[in-house]
Design a protein around this motif. Structure first.
Motif, short mmCIF file in Angstrom:
data_model
loop_
_atom_site.label_atom_id
_atom_site.label_comp_id
_atom_site.label_asym_id
_atom_site.label_seq_id
_atom_site.Cartn_x
_atom_site.Cartn_y
_atom_site.Cartn_z
N ARG A 91 0.90 -1.14 0.53
CA ARG A 91 0.21 -0.07 0.17
C ARG A 91 1.00 1.27 -0.07
NH1 ARG A 91 -2.95 -1.49 5.32
NH2 ARG A 91 -3.61 -3.68 4.57
N ARG A 92 0.45 2.33 -0.22
CA ARG A 92 1.53 3.34 -0.74
C ARG A 92 1.23 3.89 1.35
NH1 ARG A 92 0.20 8.32 -4.88
NH2 ARG A 92 0.46 6.50 -5.84
N GLY A 93 2.66 4.08 1.06
CA GLY A 93 3.31 4.48 2.47
C GLY A 93 3.36 3.37 3.75
N GLY A 94 3.28 2.37 2.84
CA GLY A 94 3.64 1.47 4.21
C GLY A 94 4.52 0.93 3.40
N PRO A 95 4.73 -0.78 4.16
CA PRO A 95 6.11 -0.94 3.98
C PRO A 95 6.55 -1.74 1.93
CG PRO A 95 4.66 -2.53 5.24
CD PRO A 95 4.44 -1.09 5.31
N LYS A 96 7.45 -1.64 2.04
CA LYS A 96 7.67 -1.72 0.68
C LYS A 96 7.83 -3.80 0.58
CE LYS A 96 10.41 2.14 -0.54
NZ LYS A 96 11.31 2.81 -0.45
N GLY A 97 7.61 -3.84 -0.50
CA GLY A 97 7.71 -5.34 -1.25
C GLY A 97 6.34 -5.20 -1.11
N GLY A 98 5.53 -7.13 -1.47
CA GLY A 98 4.70 -7.12 -1.89
C GLY A 98 4.70 -8.30 -0.95
N ARG A 99 3.63 -9.39 -0.83
CA ARG A 99 2.93 -10.49 -0.06
C ARG A 99 2.60 -11.59 -0.97
NH1 ARG A 99 -0.01 -9.23 4.88
NH2 ARG A 99 -1.12 -8.38 3.22
N LEU A 100 2.72 -12.91 -0.78
CA LEU A 100 2.17 -14.17 -1.13
C LEU A 100 0.95 -14.54 -0.70
CD1 LEU A 100 5.09 -15.47 -3.81
CD2 LEU A 100 3.48 -14.15 -4.39
N LEU A 101 0.06 -14.34 -0.93
CA LEU A 101 -1.16 -15.33 0.16
C LEU A 101 -1.91 -15.94 -0.72
CD1 LEU A 101 -2.68 -11.77 1.23
CD2 LEU A 101 -0.90 -13.40 2.09
N THR A 102 -1.68 -17.38 -0.15
CA THR A 102 -2.23 -18.62 -0.25
C THR A 102 -4.01 -17.90 -0.82
OG1 THR A 102 -2.62 -19.25 1.62
CG2 THR A 102 -0.75 -19.73 0.19
N LYS A 103 -4.78 -19.30 -1.19
CA LYS A 103 -6.56 -18.75 -0.82
C LYS A 103 -6.95 -18.76 0.61
CE LYS A 103 -7.62 -24.19 -1.28
NZ LYS A 103 -8.61 -24.41 -1.20
N ASP A 104 -5.83 -19.78 1.85
CA ASP A 104 -6.51 -20.14 2.75
C ASP A 104 -6.14 -18.58 3.58
OD1 ASP A 104 -7.63 -21.71 2.48
OD2 ASP A 104 -5.26 -23.28 2.86
N GLY A 105 -5.42 -17.58 3.14
CA GLY A 105 -5.24 -16.06 3.46
C GLY A 105 -3.12 -16.05 4.48
N GLU A 106 -2.65 -17.41 3.96
CA GLU A 106 -1.51 -18.01 4.57
C GLU A 106 -0.28 -17.35 3.94
OE1 GLU A 106 -0.45 -21.84 5.25
OE2 GLU A 106 -2.81 -22.40 5.93
N VAL A 107 0.67 -16.86 4.64
CA VAL A 107 1.88 -16.21 3.37
C VAL A 107 2.41 -16.68 2.70
CG1 VAL A 107 3.51 -14.79 3.34
CG2 VAL A 107 1.72 -13.63 5.67
N SER A 108 3.08 -17.07 1.68
CA SER A 108 3.16 -17.88 1.30
C SER A 108 4.98 -17.05 0.71
CB SER A 108 3.17 -18.50 -0.09
OG SER A 108 3.81 -19.36 -0.25
#
Length: 153
Positions: A91-108
């Motif tokens: 998000r704008r102004g948030g931490p840099k970089g993205g995250r990969l999320l599974t269909k269950d909402g878990e971070v991959s």
């Protein structure tokens, strides 16, 4: 993208005719793995033909999109569902970089040797939808440190 690269390597390998082993040595590739991929490819083709989705007589015409990497990627993702992670952009102004999320909402989290790690860390706020596919999920449940106390990942 890793899968599309494997497809490109396999195509280059098949064009080598009788120089396939030399091609593998020159490009640090595993000749036996490419032979196994070729065997699997032929098995899948036989299954497609047996299912009536193609005919041996019109193999050249049955896949008009065979050079389209986007369609190939989409088919791989669909075939490997549910092992798909979606790139959530920062998000704008948030931490840099993205995250990969599974269909269950878990971070991959991609392995440190995967190009996906760099891609995810460099994700911008805007861009095309992006996905990653994975073979299996591994979960860290903590470790015991030198002091004997349990550490969280």
């Amino acid at each position: 993208s890793d899968m599309v690269a494997v497809i490109a390597v396999h195509r280059a390998w098949t064009q080598q005719k009788d120089k396939k082993e030399k091609f593998c040595r020159n490009h640090a590739l595993n000749h036996l793995a490419l032979r196994e991929i070729d065997t699997l490819r032929h098995q899948f083709l036989d299954l497609v033909i047996d299912a009536g989705l193609a005919s041996r007589d019109d193999l050249d015409d049955c896949n008009i999109a065979k050079e389209d990497a986007l369609i190939t990627s989409c088919c791989l993702v669909a075939g490997l569902y549910p092992n798909i992670s979606t790139l959530v952009r920062p998000r704008r102004g948030g931490p840099k970089g993205g995250r990969l999320l599974t269909k269950d909402g878990e971070v991959s989290r991609p392995s440190s040797s995967s190009f996906q790690r760099k891609r995810v860390n460099a994700a911008a706020e805007n861009g095309k939808d992006a996905y990653a596919i994975y073979h299996a999920k591994h979960r860290s449940i903590g470790a015991v440190g030198l002091s004997g106390q349990r550490q969280r990942p």
